[in-house]
Design a protein around this motif. Structure first.
Motif, PDB file in Angstrom:
ATOM      1  N   PHE A 256      27.745  26.529  41.367  1.00  0.00           N
ATOM      2  CA  PHE A 256      27.866  26.757  42.806  1.00  0.00           C
ATOM      3  C   PHE A 256      26.874  27.833  43.277  1.00  0.00           C
ATOM      4  CE2 PHE A 256      31.888  25.018  41.445  1.00  0.00           C
ATOM      5  CZ  PHE A 256      32.216  24.123  42.447  1.00  0.00           C
ATOM      6  N   ILE A 257      26.819  28.940  42.551  1.00  0.00           N
ATOM      7  CA  ILE A 257      25.988  30.066  42.975  1.00  0.00           C
ATOM      8  C   ILE A 257      24.508  29.729  42.952  1.00  0.00           C
ATOM      9  CG2 ILE A 257      25.298  32.422  42.382  1.00  0.00           C
ATOM     10  CD1 ILE A 257      28.131  32.902  41.419  1.00  0.00           C
ATOM     11  N   ASP A 258      24.058  29.004  41.938  1.00  0.00           N
ATOM     12  CA  ASP A 258      22.633  28.694  41.838  1.00  0.00           C
ATOM     13  C   ASP A 258      22.168  27.768  42.961  1.00  0.00           C
ATOM     14  OD1 ASP A 258      22.701  30.268  39.629  1.00  0.00           O
ATOM     15  OD2 ASP A 258      22.490  28.657  38.162  1.00  0.00           O
ATOM     16  N   LYS A 259      23.091  26.946  43.475  1.00  0.00           N
ATOM     17  CA  LYS A 259      22.755  26.063  44.587  1.00  0.00           C
ATOM     18  C   LYS A 259      22.861  26.787  45.928  1.00  0.00           C
ATOM     19  CE  LYS A 259      24.465  21.849  42.303  1.00  0.00           C
ATOM     20  NZ  LYS A 259      25.518  20.779  42.367  1.00  0.00           N
ATOM     21  N   GLN A 260      23.727  27.795  45.963  1.00  0.00           N
ATOM     22  CA  GLN A 260      23.947  28.563  47.190  1.00  0.00           C
ATOM     23  C   GLN A 260      23.876  30.056  46.847  1.00  0.00           C
ATOM     24  OE1 GLN A 260      27.433  26.836  49.508  1.00  0.00           O
ATOM     25  NE2 GLN A 260      27.761  25.822  47.528  1.00  0.00           N
ATOM     26  N   PRO A 261      22.681  30.603  46.717  1.00  0.00           N
ATOM     27  CA  PRO A 261      22.512  32.003  46.292  1.00  0.00           C
ATOM     28  C   PRO A 261      23.285  33.010  47.149  1.00  0.00           C
ATOM     29  CG  PRO A 261      20.416  30.855  46.304  1.00  0.00           C
ATOM     30  CD  PRO A 261      21.404  29.937  46.950  1.00  0.00           C
ATOM     31  N   GLU A 262      23.534  32.655  48.398  1.00  0.00           N
ATOM     32  CA  GLU A 262      24.260  33.581  49.274  1.00  0.00           C
ATOM     33  C   GLU A 262      25.698  33.800  48.809  1.00  0.00           C
ATOM     34  OE1 GLU A 262      24.948  29.432  50.901  1.00  0.00           O
ATOM     35  OE2 GLU A 262      23.255  30.564  50.074  1.00  0.00           O
ATOM     36  N   LEU A 263      26.219  32.866  48.003  1.00  0.00           N
ATOM     37  CA  LEU A 263      27.583  33.010  47.508  1.00  0.00           C
ATOM     38  C   LEU A 263      27.748  34.237  46.622  1.00  0.00           C
ATOM     39  CD1 LEU A 263      28.843  29.429  46.558  1.00  0.00           C
ATOM     40  CD2 LEU A 263      29.575  30.864  48.465  1.00  0.00           C
ATOM     41  N   SER A 264      26.717  34.581  45.884  1.00  0.00           N
ATOM     42  CA  SER A 264      26.799  35.724  44.981  1.00  0.00           C
ATOM     43  C   SER A 264      27.132  36.995  45.754  1.00  0.00           C
ATOM     44  CB  SER A 264      25.479  35.892  44.219  1.00  0.00           C
ATOM     45  OG  SER A 264      25.555  37.007  43.351  1.00  0.00           O
ATOM     46  N   GLU A 265      26.406  37.235  46.838  1.00  0.00           N
ATOM     47  CA  GLU A 265      26.658  38.430  47.653  1.00  0.00           C
ATOM     48  C   GLU A 265      28.007  38.336  48.361  1.00  0.00           C
ATOM     49  OE1 GLU A 265      24.624  40.883  51.387  1.00  0.00           O
ATOM     50  OE2 GLU A 265      23.463  39.368  50.303  1.00  0.00           O
ATOM     51  N   LYS A 266      28.345  37.137  48.831  1.00  0.00           N
ATOM     52  CA  LYS A 266      29.618  36.943  49.524  1.00  0.00           C
ATOM     53  C   LYS A 266      30.790  37.233  48.606  1.00  0.00           C
ATOM     54  CE  LYS A 266      32.435  33.320  51.715  1.00  0.00           C
ATOM     55  NZ  LYS A 266      32.509  31.884  52.067  1.00  0.00           N
ATOM     56  N   TRP A 267      30.764  36.650  47.409  1.00  0.00           N
ATOM     57  CA  TRP A 267      31.858  36.867  46.473  1.00  0.00           C
ATOM     58  C   TRP A 267      31.939  38.324  46.040  1.00  0.00           C
ATOM     59  CZ3 TRP A 267      31.402  32.081  42.681  1.00  0.00           C
ATOM     60  CH2 TRP A 267      31.781  30.919  43.379  1.00  0.00           C
ATOM     61  N   ALA A 268      30.776  38.928  45.823  1.00  0.00           N
ATOM     62  CA  ALA A 268      30.752  40.327  45.398  1.00  0.00           C
ATOM     63  C   ALA A 268      31.369  41.239  46.455  1.00  0.00           C
ATOM     64  CB  ALA A 268      29.318  40.752  45.103  1.00  0.00           C
ATOM     65  N   SER A 269      31.166  40.916  47.719  1.00  0.00           N
ATOM     66  CA  SER A 269      31.675  41.762  48.799  1.00  0.00           C
ATOM     67  C   SER A 269      33.185  41.678  48.955  1.00  0.00           C
ATOM     68  CB  SER A 269      31.015  41.368  50.123  1.00  0.00           C
ATOM     69  OG  SER A 269      31.461  40.088  50.556  1.00  0.00           O
ATOM     70  N   MET A 270      33.821  40.725  48.265  1.00  0.00           N
ATOM     71  CA  MET A 270      35.249  40.511  48.427  1.00  0.00           C
ATOM     72  C   MET A 270      36.108  41.363  47.508  1.00  0.00           C
ATOM     73  SD  MET A 270      35.523  36.388  48.987  1.00  0.00           S
ATOM     74  CE  MET A 270      35.013  35.633  50.545  1.00  0.00           C
ATOM     75  N   ASN A 271      35.487  42.199  46.670  1.00  0.00           N
ATOM     76  CA  ASN A 271      36.294  43.081  45.825  1.00  0.00           C
ATOM     77  C   ASN A 271      35.796  44.516  45.926  1.00  0.00           C
ATOM     78  OD1 ASN A 271      34.501  43.842  43.444  1.00  0.00           O
ATOM     79  ND2 ASN A 271      34.340  41.605  43.328  1.00  0.00           N
ATOM     80  N   PRO A 272      36.634  45.499  45.666  1.00  0.00           N
ATOM     81  CA  PRO A 272      36.274  46.902  45.807  1.00  0.00           C
ATOM     82  C   PRO A 272      35.090  47.343  44.949  1.00  0.00           C
ATOM     83  CG  PRO A 272      38.646  46.679  45.672  1.00  0.00           C
ATOM     84  CD  PRO A 272      38.075  45.324  45.365  1.00  0.00           C
ATOM     85  N   LEU A 273      34.849  46.677  43.817  1.00  0.00           N
ATOM     86  CA  LEU A 273      33.722  47.058  42.965  1.00  0.00           C
ATOM     87  C   LEU A 273      32.405  46.533  43.515  1.00  0.00           C
ATOM     88  CD1 LEU A 273      35.156  46.644  39.345  1.00  0.00           C
ATOM     89  CD2 LEU A 273      34.979  48.714  40.744  1.00  0.00           C
ATOM     90  N   GLY A 274      32.465  45.557  44.412  1.00  0.00           N
ATOM     91  CA  GLY A 274      31.273  45.059  45.083  1.00  0.00           C
ATOM     92  C   GLY A 274      30.306  44.303  44.197  1.00  0.00           C
ATOM     93  N   ARG A 275      30.830  43.614  43.189  1.00  0.00           N
ATOM     94  CA  ARG A 275      29.958  42.835  42.308  1.00  0.00           C
ATOM     95  C   ARG A 275      30.745  41.728  41.637  1.00  0.00           C
ATOM     96  NH1 ARG A 275      30.850  44.038  36.954  1.00  0.00           N
ATOM     97  NH2 ARG A 275      31.883  46.008  36.471  1.00  0.00           N
ATOM     98  N   LEU A 276      30.017  40.770  41.063  1.00  0.00           N
ATOM     99  CA  LEU A 276      30.648  39.735  40.257  1.00  0.00           C
ATOM    100  C   LEU A 276      30.982  40.311  38.884  1.00  0.00           C
ATOM    101  CD1 LEU A 276      28.384  36.621  40.995  1.00  0.00           C
ATOM    102  CD2 LEU A 276      30.475  37.342  42.163  1.00  0.00           C
ATOM    103  N   GLY A 277      31.952  39.707  38.232  1.00  0.00           N
ATOM    104  CA  GLY A 277      32.288  40.131  36.887  1.00  0.00           C
ATOM    105  C   GLY A 277      31.384  39.486  35.854  1.00  0.00           C
ATOM    106  N   ARG A 278      31.331  40.114  34.680  1.00  0.00           N
ATOM    107  CA  ARG A 278      30.578  39.566  33.551  1.00  0.00           C
ATOM    108  C   ARG A 278      31.553  38.999  32.531  1.00  0.00           C
ATOM    109  NH1 ARG A 278      28.952  44.860  33.586  1.00  0.00           N
ATOM    110  NH2 ARG A 278      29.855  45.058  31.496  1.00  0.00           N
ATOM    111  N   PRO A 279      31.178  37.940  31.833  1.00  0.00           N
ATOM    112  CA  PRO A 279      32.068  37.391  30.796  1.00  0.00           C
ATOM    113  C   PRO A 279      32.513  38.433  29.771  1.00  0.00           C
ATOM    114  CG  PRO A 279      30.317  35.837  31.261  1.00  0.00           C
ATOM    115  CD  PRO A 279      29.975  37.102  32.024  1.00  0.00           C
ATOM    116  N   ASP A 280      31.621  39.357  29.409  1.00  0.00           N
ATOM    117  CA  ASP A 280      31.981  40.348  28.391  1.00  0.00           C
ATOM    118  C   ASP A 280      33.057  41.318  28.871  1.00  0.00           C
ATOM    119  OD1 ASP A 280      30.480  43.143  29.164  1.00  0.00           O
ATOM    120  OD2 ASP A 280      29.316  41.416  29.828  1.00  0.00           O
ATOM    121  N   GLU A 281      33.328  41.327  30.178  1.00  0.00           N
ATOM    122  CA  GLU A 281      34.356  42.235  30.688  1.00  0.00           C
ATOM    123  C   GLU A 281      35.771  41.694  30.472  1.00  0.00           C
ATOM    124  OE1 GLU A 281      32.453  44.951  34.102  1.00  0.00           O
ATOM    125  OE2 GLU A 281      32.296  42.794  34.572  1.00  0.00           O
ATOM    126  N   LEU A 282      35.866  40.545  29.817  1.00  0.00           N
ATOM    127  CA  LEU A 282      37.165  40.003  29.424  1.00  0.00           C
ATOM    128  C   LEU A 282      37.444  40.222  27.937  1.00  0.00           C
ATOM    129  CD1 LEU A 282      37.058  36.630  31.382  1.00  0.00           C
ATOM    130  CD2 LEU A 282      38.448  38.621  31.938  1.00  0.00           C
TER     131      LEU A 282
END
Length: 311
Positions: A256-282
Motif C-alpha cells: 500500500f505504502i509504495d503505491k501511495q507514498p503519502e500514506l507513510s506520513e499519514k500513518w506516522a502522524s496518527m501515533n504519539p511517536l510520529g513514525r511507523l514501527g519496524r519489524p524488529d520492534e516486536l
C-alpha cells in the motif's frame, strides 16, 4: 507500625509462590533475596536473563518465510530455542529466510530454523505437522500464529463473498489450526507452553480512511479466539495471548505504502511517536510472551502500535 506488620505475611507469601511455581524451579527477585538472608546455604544469582531464555525449546511459527513471522523466528532462535519450525505457503523458502538462517549459523547459535511448506487453512495438514514435530523433538513449547493476508480497499456494501472468505480462511481459520497444531502437542507432553496469536490494532479500532472490512473483522475474531483459548487451556498451563501490532513497515504494508507514498506520513502522524514501527520492534515482546518471563500472562492482548490507540 502498619508496614512492619504487613511485611511478614507478604514475605511468606512471596516465598511460597516462588518455591511452588511450576515454571520457576528456584526463587527469584525479592523472594530469593529474603531467602538468602535467612539461609546461608542459598546462593543468590541473577535470574532475569534465564527467565527470558528459551534454551532447548521447540516451537512453531506460521507465516515465517518473511516479514514479521521471520523476524519473530529469528528473535526466538537468538533467545536459545533449539528448533523453530517456520511454516509458510511457498514450496521453498525465499532469500530473506536463507539470509536469516545463514546469520544464525554465523553467530554460532545452537538453534536453527526449519522451513516447512504447508497451507495453514488445512486443519488436517496442520495437525499432522504438529504431531510430526512432537514425535521428532519430544516436546512443543511455543507457537506464534503469524500468517495473515490483507486485501485492497473495498466498499463494505460491495464486498465480494470470495474475498471475504479468503481473508477469514487465512486470518481466522489458519490461526486456529496453527494454534491447535501446537496446543495439542503441548497437551500431550503435559509441560504447558505459550501460544501467541498475531492479531492487529485493527481488531480493536478501524483504520481511518481504509475500507478493510475483512481484515478488521478477522483480527477482532483473533482477539476473541485468544481470550477463549486462554480460558480453556489455563488449567493445562498452556498460556494464550494475542499480539496486536500497529502500522509496521513490512512487505504486506509496503504493497500500500509504495503505491501511495503519502500514506507513510499519514500513518506516522496518527501515533504519539510520529513514525511507523519496524519489524524488529516486536522482537522483545514476542520473546517475553514465549518465555517464562511472562508466566502469569494469559488471555491478554499486547498492543505495540506507537501509542496509536491512546489518541
Amino acid at each position: 507500625m502498619l508496614l512492619t506488620r504487613l511485611a511478614r505475611p507478604t514475605t511468606r507469601v512471596l516465598h511460597r509462590l516462588s518455591s511452588t511455581s511450576a515454571t520457576q524451579p528456584r526463587p527469584s527477585g525479592v523472594a530469593a533475596a529474603l531467602l538468602a538472608a535467612k539461609d546461608p546455604n542459598f546462593t543468590m544469582a541473577p535470574t532475569i536473563h534465564s527467565e527470558f531464555a528459551l534454551n532447548d525449546r521447540v516451537g512453531l511459527i506460521s507465516g515465517a518465510n518473511r516479514g514479521l513471522g521471520l523476524e519473530m523466528a529469528m528473535s526466538l532462535a537468538e533467545a536459545g530455542a533449539r528448533t523453530i519450525y517456520c511454516v509458510d505457503l511457498p514450496p521453498h523458502p525465499g532469500a530473506e529466510f536463507h539470509a536469516v538462517s545463514a546469520a544464525l549459523r554465523t553467530m554460532r547459535l545452537s538453534g536453527k530454523l526449519e522451513y516447512v511448506s504447508a497451507d495453514v487453512t488445512q486443519q488436517e495438514t496442520m495437525w499432522s505437522l504438529g504431531k510430526q514435530i512432537g514425535e521428532k523433538e519430544g516436546r512443543m513449547d511455543f507457537c506464534v500464529a503469524a500468517a495473515g493476508i490483507l486485501r485492497e480497499h473495498t466498499d463494505c456494501l460491495e464486498y465480494p463473498r470470495g474475498q471475504m472468505e479468503d481473508v477469514m480462511r487465512v486470518n481466522v481459520n489458519g490461526v486456529l489450526y496453527t494454534a491447535q497444531a501446537a496446543g495439542r502437542e503441548m497437551e500431550r507432553f503435559g509441560k504447558g507452553g505459550s501460544i501467541v496469536l498475531v492479531a492487529s490494532m485493527s481488531g480493536s479500532l478501524t483504520n481511518r480512511g481504509h475500507a478493510w472490512l475483512s481484515y478488521n473483522t478477522s483480527k477482532s475474531a483473533v482477539l476473541q479466539m485468544g481470550r477463549s483459548m486462554a480460558c480453556e487451556l489455563g488449567s493445562k498451563n498452556i498460556r494464550v495471548n494475542t499480539l496486536s501490532p500497529g502500522h509496521i513497515y513490512t512487505s504486506m504494508t509496503a504493497a500500500f505504502i509504495d503505491k501511495q507514498p503519502e500514506l507513510s506520513e499519514k500513518w506516522a502522524s496518527m501515533n504519539p511517536l510520529g513514525r511507523l514501527g519496524r519489524p524488529d520492534e516486536l522482537r522483545g515482546v514476542v520473546t517475553w510472551l514465549a518465555s517464562d518471563a511472562s508466566s502469569y500472562c494469559t488471555g491478554s492482548d499486547i498492543l505495540v502500535n506507537g501509542g496509536h490507540h491512546a489518541w
